[in-house]
Scaffold this motif. Structure first.
Motif: not given
Length: 592
Positions: A228-239
């Motif tokens: 969730l944090v990676k998607a929200m902050l870095l814009g990458r949903r691959d995890d």
């Protein structure tokens, strides 16, 4: 109110020019469009000097219209020249540079690249085109951002849609400036040794984003919270897990998984709240401006500076500059200024769904939040705060509702229940995640542990909140279809209701009733004609033989045995047809 926001009208006319330019691309030479815009600008200046307001307004509007047409045609010519640079040459190899961080897919990793030169008849020819490159996830060598590759083979133009209502992937990539794709199996490419070249701000920001990813992975033990944090902050949903994405989709909060203006706005509001005391000093406003821009810039670097964040950061910087230097600012005017700057340099942003929804959400907040919030005024602080967040969510959802239906064909029934909690938790999560990156540089263990706990608990609460609607009946209404005329009618309805409230001239509600009648009449008549229409379609689907027959609201799909299990193929090639033809039931008939 609109008279105090002149840039709203300016942007509206510019957008009209960009949209109309598609009809002039082949018949209006670029030079003629530029000359027409220049002449109209000079004429507008003369009329303004002579105080002829009506004539100036008309002339300046036509100038903006031609400006929109010109900048779009200019970009089209540029892309066509880039395409011809490859299509008109025979080449065996090409050299490219990886421009984005690898994005994990099911069986591959995907990244954007710039092609710098091609090998044609034994000679390297310089070119400058963008490409989308895919590499098998089990490849021996996975290039990193900034790597240069020599590839044996040819780039490919994405296929045009070959089925009714199929997603136009070629147009989608072209609107991003990408006209070529490539799949690179092992043995078809070689990574060149590093060269001593200046990396540039774009590569630097991606390196910062990669560092931030390592920090989050090191500190966060829960995979769902990390994703969730990676998607929200870095814009990458691959995890993100598939069921996790499904939770956000069915709860109507999937937009928070893409870095957008909302995320930048949360950071901006947090920074403004924490640093607002600076404005009391004599030179405090300048320090406040510099610090805010610096922190927004840091956040943009952490995300890797995708176009959505660049647009939102520019929007917030325009807001803070207007706040510091302007005698009086109007939120809608400031919003329109940022949109004008973005569209002037990138007219294709007008076709970007993220751009459309971001600006519509901000428009809804600026125009609809106050009327909605004033409907209920609780005395208790906690209830008042909860209602304010709910009103904010309603305002944004109401403004994006018609366009969301048009693009995604579904409506989450319990968005009103989940959004207030998600907004509250993400208002804590985003600033805390940024703070975690900062304290990770200090090596103060207890402080890092405390901040990490806040990030973990707020991420867990966000994930838990969005999982609730699935446990309730009727959590998602699917296969909803709106045509573009219907979308426009809904927005006119919203505007008329807002304008009647704003001016207290409720005579406009008569037009609302008339438009509702027209909307219902059109929707019912179109649905009836669609229902009565019978249609047979033969689909072009790689690896499958599929044809369909539509009768009433049923679709009979005759296909090979494997197609019924291939949900990805159905979603990509057939589902849009099902939605647009308002099919209630799909019946699979397996062939040999």
């Amino acid at each position: 109110m609109l008279s105090r926001a002149p840039f709203v009208s300016i942007v509206a006319v510019l957008v009209a020019g960009i949209l109309l330019s598609g009809y002039f691309t082949t018949i209006l030479p670029l030079e003629y469009a530029a000359c027409a815009a220049a002449v109209l600008l000079i004429l507008s200046a003369g009329l303004y000097y002579k105080h002829r307001k009506t004539a100036f307004t008309v002339c300046f509007s036509v100038f903006l219209l031609f400006t929109g047409i010109y900048i779009r045609i200019f970009q089209d010519h540029k892309l066509n020249a880039e395409r011809n640079a490859l299509q008109l040459n025979t080449y065996s190899d090409y050299e490219l540079e990886i421009k984005t961080l690898p994005e994990k897919r099911q069986q591959s990793v995907r990244m954007e690249a710039s092609v710098h030169r091609i090998l044609s008849r034994g000679k390297w020819i310089p070119v400058s085109v963008k490409a989308l490159v895919s590499i098998p996830s089990d490849a021996a060598l996975i290039p990193e951002v900034g790597d240069r590759l020599v590839v044996h083979g040819n780039l490919k133009v994405p296929d045009a849609p070959s089925n009714p209502f199929q997603f136009d992937y070629r147009r989608y990539l072209r609107n991003k400036g990408i006209q070529w794709t490539a799949y690179l199996p092992d043995g078809t490419y070689e990574i060149l040794p590093e060269t001593a070249t200046y990396p540039g701000p774009g590569l630097w920001s991606l390196k910062v984003s990669e560092w931030a990813d390592h920090v989050f992975r090191k500190n966060m033990t829960d995979d769902r919270s990390y994703g969730l944090v990676k998607a929200m902050l870095l814009g990458r949903r691959d995890d993100l897990r598939s069921e996790q994405v499904d939770d956000y989709t069915t709860s109507g909060t999937v937009h928070i998984l893409s870095v957008s203006g909302m995320h930048v706005a949360i950071i901006f509001l947090t920074v403004s709240f924490l640093l607002g005391w600076m404005k009391r000093w004599k030179q405090g406003k300048i320090l406040y401006l510099a610090t805010t821009i610096l922190l927004l810039g840091f956040y943009a670097l952490v995300t890797g500076m995708p176009p959505s964040v660049q647009r939102a950061t520019l929007m917030c910087i325009v807001f803070v500059v207007a706040e510091v230097f302007g005698r009086k600012q109007h939120a809608m005017n400031t919003l329109a200024v940022s949109a004008f700057l973005i569209l002037f340099f990138d007219p294709y942003a007008c076709y970007d769904v993220g751009f459309q929804l971001s600006y519509l959400a901000m428009t809804g907040i600026f125009l609809l939040y106050e009327p909605i919030c004033s409907m209920f005024a609780p005395a208790h602080r906690v209830i008042r705060f909860t209602w304010q967040i709910t009103a904010l969510s309603f305002a944004a959802q109401l403004a994006t509702f018609p366009l969301s239906l048009y693009y995604f064909h579904q409506f989450p029934s319990y968005f009103w229940l989940v959004n207030p909690f998600v907004i509250a938790f993400t208002n804590v999560l985003l600033p805390a995640a940024l703070l975690l990156l900062a304290v990770s540089l200090t090596n103060i263990f207890w402080l890092q542990t405390a901040v990490n706990f806040v990030v973990d608990i707020s991420a867990w609460l966000t994930n838990f909140s969005v999982s609730i609607p699935k446990k309730l009946p009727g959590f998602l209404i699917e296969n909803l279809h709106l045509s573009m005329p219907e979308v426009l009618m809904l927005y006119v309805l919203l505007f008329l209701v807002w304008y009647a409230y704003q001016t207290r001239e409720y005579v406009y509600l008569k037009y609302v009733y008339a438009l509702v009648f027209i909307f219902i009449s059109c929707a019912v008549s179109v649905s009836m004609m669609t229902f009565l229409e019978e249609e047979t379609v033969t689909y072009a689907i790689p690896g499958h033989s599929v044809m369909s027959f539509k009768k009433d609201a049923k679709l009979y799909l005759v296909a090979d045995k494997g197609f019924a299990k291939d949900t990805n193929a159905y979603d990509y090639y057939v589902r849009n047809y099902v939605v647009n033809r308002e099919v209630d039931k799909t019946i699979f008939i397996s062939g040999q």
